[in-house]
Design a protein around this motif. Sequence first.
Motif, short mmCIF file in Angstrom:
data_model
loop_
_atom_site.label_atom_id
_atom_site.label_comp_id
_atom_site.label_asym_id
_atom_site.label_seq_id
_atom_site.Cartn_x
_atom_site.Cartn_y
_atom_site.Cartn_z
N MET A 1 0.79 -1.36 -0.06
CA MET A 1 0.21 -0.03 0.15
C MET A 1 0.87 1.20 0.12
SD MET A 1 -2.33 1.20 2.68
CE MET A 1 -3.29 2.91 3.02
N LYS A 2 0.68 1.88 -1.03
CA LYS A 2 1.41 3.21 -1.35
C LYS A 2 1.40 3.92 0.22
CE LYS A 2 -0.70 6.81 -3.72
NZ LYS A 2 -1.10 7.52 -4.39
N LYS A 3 1.70 5.22 0.54
CA LYS A 3 1.61 5.77 2.09
C LYS A 3 1.13 7.38 1.06
CE LYS A 3 4.53 8.45 4.97
NZ LYS A 3 5.23 9.50 5.30
N LEU A 4 0.18 6.88 1.74
CA LEU A 4 -0.70 8.74 1.37
C LEU A 4 -0.47 9.66 2.13
CD1 LEU A 4 -4.30 6.65 2.78
CD2 LEU A 4 -3.49 7.30 -0.32
N SER A 5 -0.51 11.21 1.15
CA SER A 5 0.03 12.13 1.47
C SER A 5 -0.69 12.95 3.02
CB SER A 5 0.14 13.37 0.71
OG SER A 5 -1.17 13.46 -0.08
N ASP A 6 -0.88 13.52 3.59
CA ASP A 6 -2.02 14.58 4.69
C ASP A 6 -2.66 14.55 4.20
OD1 ASP A 6 -0.01 13.76 6.56
OD2 ASP A 6 0.53 15.92 6.73
N GLN A 7 -2.68 15.73 2.79
CA GLN A 7 -3.71 15.81 2.05
C GLN A 7 -4.60 14.63 1.78
OE1 GLN A 7 -3.90 19.53 2.19
NE2 GLN A 7 -6.63 18.51 1.20
N GLU A 8 -4.21 13.91 1.02
CA GLU A 8 -4.84 13.26 0.82
C GLU A 8 -5.69 12.25 1.55
OE1 GLU A 8 -2.19 11.29 -3.49
OE2 GLU A 8 -1.67 10.15 -1.19
N ILE A 9 -5.59 11.40 2.85
CA ILE A 9 -6.06 11.51 4.01
C ILE A 9 -7.36 12.56 3.95
CG2 ILE A 9 -6.03 11.17 6.47
CD1 ILE A 9 -2.89 9.55 6.08
N LEU A 10 -7.00 13.77 4.51
CA LEU A 10 -7.72 14.59 4.99
C LEU A 10 -8.88 15.08 3.38
CD1 LEU A 10 -5.71 17.27 5.93
CD2 LEU A 10 -6.34 16.45 7.59
N ASP A 11 -8.29 14.95 2.49
CA ASP A 11 -9.63 15.28 2.02
C ASP A 11 -10.88 13.31 1.74
OD1 ASP A 11 -8.89 17.19 0.57
OD2 ASP A 11 -7.32 16.10 -0.77
N SER A 12 -9.35 12.71 1.90
CA SER A 12 -10.99 11.43 2.71
C SER A 12 -11.93 11.22 3.78
CB SER A 12 -10.20 9.75 2.99
OG SER A 12 -10.97 9.29 3.25
N VAL A 13 -11.15 12.05 4.66
CA VAL A 13 -11.84 12.22 5.52
C VAL A 13 -13.60 13.26 5.51
CG1 VAL A 13 -11.58 13.63 8.51
CG2 VAL A 13 -9.84 11.74 7.30
N LYS A 14 -12.95 14.45 4.88
CA LYS A 14 -13.46 15.36 4.74
C LYS A 14 -15.08 14.32 3.27
CE LYS A 14 -10.72 19.84 5.35
NZ LYS A 14 -9.98 20.53 4.40
N LEU A 15 -14.08 13.67 3.30
CA LEU A 15 -15.93 13.02 2.30
C LEU A 15 -16.51 12.14 3.41
CD1 LEU A 15 -13.32 12.44 -1.16
CD2 LEU A 15 -15.34 13.85 -1.12
N GLY A 16 -16.47 12.07 4.45
CA GLY A 16 -17.47 11.13 4.96
C GLY A 16 -16.57 9.79 5.83
N ASN A 17 -15.34 10.45 5.07
CA ASN A 17 -14.28 8.08 5.67
C ASN A 17 -13.97 9.28 7.02
OD1 ASN A 17 -14.75 7.29 3.89
ND2 ASN A 17 -13.20 7.81 2.08
N ALA A 22 -7.94 8.61 12.08
CA ALA A 22 -7.04 7.92 12.88
C ALA A 22 -5.72 7.93 12.19
CB ALA A 22 -7.72 6.43 13.04
N ILE A 23 -5.91 7.70 10.89
CA ILE A 23 -4.07 7.49 9.81
C ILE A 23 -3.41 8.93 10.80
CG2 ILE A 23 -2.62 7.65 8.32
CD1 ILE A 23 -5.40 5.79 7.18
N ILE A 24 -3.87 10.06 10.59
CA ILE A 24 -3.69 11.48 10.84
C ILE A 24 -2.84 11.14 12.44
CG2 ILE A 24 -4.19 14.03 11.43
CD1 ILE A 24 -3.71 13.24 8.56
N VAL A 25 -4.07 10.56 12.83
CA VAL A 25 -3.86 10.41 15.06
C VAL A 25 -2.25 10.04 14.82
CG1 VAL A 25 -4.23 9.80 16.98
CG2 VAL A 25 -6.29 10.67 15.67
#
Length: 188
Positions: A1-17, A22-25
């Motif tokens: 699995m590729k390492k996601l950037s912070d922005q990709e994770i945040l976009d996912s969270v903003k979309l409802g995931n 928890a990845i950011i934490v």
Amino acid sequence: MKKLSDQEILDSVKLGNQSDYAIIVDRYKNKAFSMLKRMLRNEQDAEEVLQDCFIKAYNSLNSFKGEAKFSTWFYRIVYNTALTRISSKKRKTENEMTSIEDHFDLKSDYDSKVPETNDMSKFIKDTVNRLPERYAVIINLFYLDELSCEEISKVMNISVSNVKVMLYRSRSALKDLIVQKNLVEEIL
């Protein structure tokens, strides 16, 4: 699995995931906790403030514009929340001490010339923590958390040139403290 950037994770969270937060934490909890422990000098307070910081960051994700790195934005939340906690504790302590000072003659038996441990790393951290709060924070952010002057300026909400001046003054104060307390032999 590729390492996601912070922005990709945040976009996912903003979309409802929401579980992706928890990845950011996991990514930031250790460095933020270390910073809080150094600033607050109490592990339980650091844990409590860290939780508050992650909640504040989560609730404010829509205001994160991505102009700075997420880490810089988050560390600014951590820094400001810690300062708030410190100032509220100081006010409480000052109120308590005012009544105690009226009744007792307080003197310290602490001998700063005797290090409490032979562990050099702990000794240096303890020495840094004797500095004024802002000096200790800037040394910790620069040397331990390895933030750049630009990142520190955003975290502390001061200019880059002020960061450099404070870093210089912090180093000088640390040197003076070491010389003043005759700690040179302990370091060498």
